[in-house]
Design a protein around this motif. Structure first.
Motif, mmCIF file in Angstrom:
data_model
loop_
_atom_site.group_PDB
_atom_site.id
_atom_site.type_symbol
_atom_site.label_atom_id
_atom_site.label_comp_id
_atom_site.label_asym_id
_atom_site.label_seq_id
_atom_site.Cartn_x
_atom_site.Cartn_y
_atom_site.Cartn_z
ATOM 1 N N ASN A 157 -7.454 -12.609 -2.087
ATOM 2 C CA ASN A 157 -7.416 -13.354 -0.572
ATOM 3 C C ASN A 157 -6.189 -14.472 -0.470
ATOM 4 O O ASN A 157 -6.369 -14.548 0.797
ATOM 5 C CB ASN A 157 -8.789 -13.932 -0.269
ATOM 6 N N TYR A 210 6.579 -4.225 -2.572
ATOM 7 C CA TYR A 210 5.969 -3.074 -3.081
ATOM 8 C C TYR A 210 6.676 -1.874 -2.195
ATOM 9 O O TYR A 210 7.183 -1.918 -1.107
ATOM 10 C CB TYR A 210 4.739 -3.209 -2.727
ATOM 11 N N PHE A 265 -0.079 -9.110 2.825
ATOM 12 C CA PHE A 265 1.239 -8.871 3.188
ATOM 13 C C PHE A 265 1.631 -8.452 4.541
ATOM 14 O O PHE A 265 1.337 -8.911 5.576
ATOM 15 C CB PHE A 265 0.933 -6.930 3.380
ATOM 16 N N GLY A 266 2.804 -8.209 4.707
ATOM 17 C CA GLY A 266 4.018 -8.503 5.886
ATOM 18 C C GLY A 266 3.834 -7.110 6.589
ATOM 19 O O GLY A 266 3.274 -5.799 5.505
ATOM 20 N N PRO A 267 4.535 -6.763 7.406
ATOM 21 C CA PRO A 267 4.202 -5.160 8.284
ATOM 22 C C PRO A 267 5.693 -4.139 7.459
ATOM 23 O O PRO A 267 5.152 -2.691 8.138
ATOM 24 C CB PRO A 267 4.534 -5.438 9.868
ATOM 25 N N TYR A 270 5.446 -10.833 -3.669
ATOM 26 C CA TYR A 270 6.147 -9.168 -4.195
ATOM 27 C C TYR A 270 6.111 -8.663 -3.459
ATOM 28 O O TYR A 270 5.730 -8.885 -2.537
ATOM 29 C CB TYR A 270 4.283 -9.574 -4.341
ATOM 30 N N GLN A 309 -2.997 -13.270 -0.933
ATOM 31 C CA GLN A 309 -2.246 -12.946 -1.218
ATOM 32 C C GLN A 309 -1.958 -12.028 0.300
ATOM 33 O O GLN A 309 -3.692 -11.293 0.974
ATOM 34 C CB GLN A 309 -2.017 -12.146 -1.870
ATOM 35 N N PHE A 335 7.124 -3.031 1.267
ATOM 36 C CA PHE A 335 6.199 -4.049 1.560
ATOM 37 C C PHE A 335 6.559 -5.216 0.983
ATOM 38 O O PHE A 335 5.914 -5.465 -0.555
ATOM 39 C CB PHE A 335 4.747 -3.550 1.715
ATOM 40 N N SER A 390 2.247 -14.732 -1.661
ATOM 41 C CA SER A 390 0.760 -15.900 -2.131
ATOM 42 C C SER A 390 1.695 -17.750 -2.263
ATOM 43 O O SER A 390 2.622 -17.564 -2.749
ATOM 44 C CB SER A 390 0.111 -15.506 -3.372
#
Lengths: 116, 110
Positions: free
Chosen positions: A103, A35, A107-109, A33, A105, A91, A95
């Motif tokens: 919980n 964002y 996220f990267g930095p 995903y 999924q 971002f 998943s």
């Protein structure tokens, strides 16, 4: 087990150039995903991909933006002919399956894009 | 599109104080989530709520899923300096995409 990797962490482009943002999901994850987070804002959904397929692109601007997640390699978010308004943090999250619980999924930095 | 109203926008508190923040929506969500984001990093999930009325704790954090499914709150008890950061609520409806609030920026003075 490495987490979600994004590169570059910081990217500077001049107006009219192209920006390519990469996301390597966690090992064993086949769903990604993307964002976008504008300054002082929350994250806004852009696109959801499985390997080689775009599942939901309802948050993607109609022009200049594209995303892919090839069979091999990272997911790429591509922004053509960047404008100053594209400056934001991007971002990705990954998943392991469809209909994953929140919980599952991660996220990267993020990649911080600055357009001069 | 769906929007979440998160308040307050920012909070300045003393170490040891309790903190409360909330989110409201005009739409119903099936899942409410609370994330923390440190500077230069991605959001990290703190608590996930799956049922209307559910009250869930994670250490000093407590969150509730409103009965109407249109709101949620997060409480942090006995705040410590490492609680500093931006807290986001997020809702998940019928799809997997998340809708985020604008965040609450928390500053804790030692």
């Amino acid at each position: 087990n490495a987490g979600v990797m994004q590169n570059p962490r910081h990217l500077v482009r001049r107006r009219g150039q192209e920006a390519r943002l990469r996301c390597s999901p966690m090992k064993g994850h086949s769903h990604v995903y993307w964002y976008r987070q504008l300054p002082e804002e929350g994250l806004k959904f852009m696109v959801y991909l499985q390997k080689e397929n775009i599942i939901d692109e309802s948050g993607m601007p109609k022009e200049r933006f594209s995303a892919e997640f090839p069979k091999e390699g990272p997911s790429i978010l591509r922004i053509q002919q960047v404008v100053r308004g594209d400056s934001a943090a991007y971002f990705c999250a990954s998943s392991p399956r469809e209909l994953a619980e929140p919980n599952e999924q991660f996220f990267g930095p993020g990649t911080r894009l600055t357009v001069l | 599109g769906q929007q979440l109203n998160q308040s307050p926008q920012s909070m300045f508190i003393q170490e040891g104080e309790d903190v409360s923040m909330n989110c409201t929506s005009s739409s119903i969500f099936n899942t409410w989530l609370w994330y923390k984001q440190d500077p230069g990093e991605g959001p990290v999930l703190l608590i996930a709520l799956y049922k209307a009325g559910e009250l869930t704790s994670n250490g000093r954090l407590t969150a509730q899923f409103g009965i109407t499914r249109k709101d949620s709150f997060l409480n942090i008890s006995a705040s410590i300096p490492s609680d500093v950061g931006i807290y986001f609520c997020a809702g998940q409806g019928g799809s997997e995409k998340l809708v985020f609030g604008k965040g609450t920026k928390l500053t804790v003075n030692p």
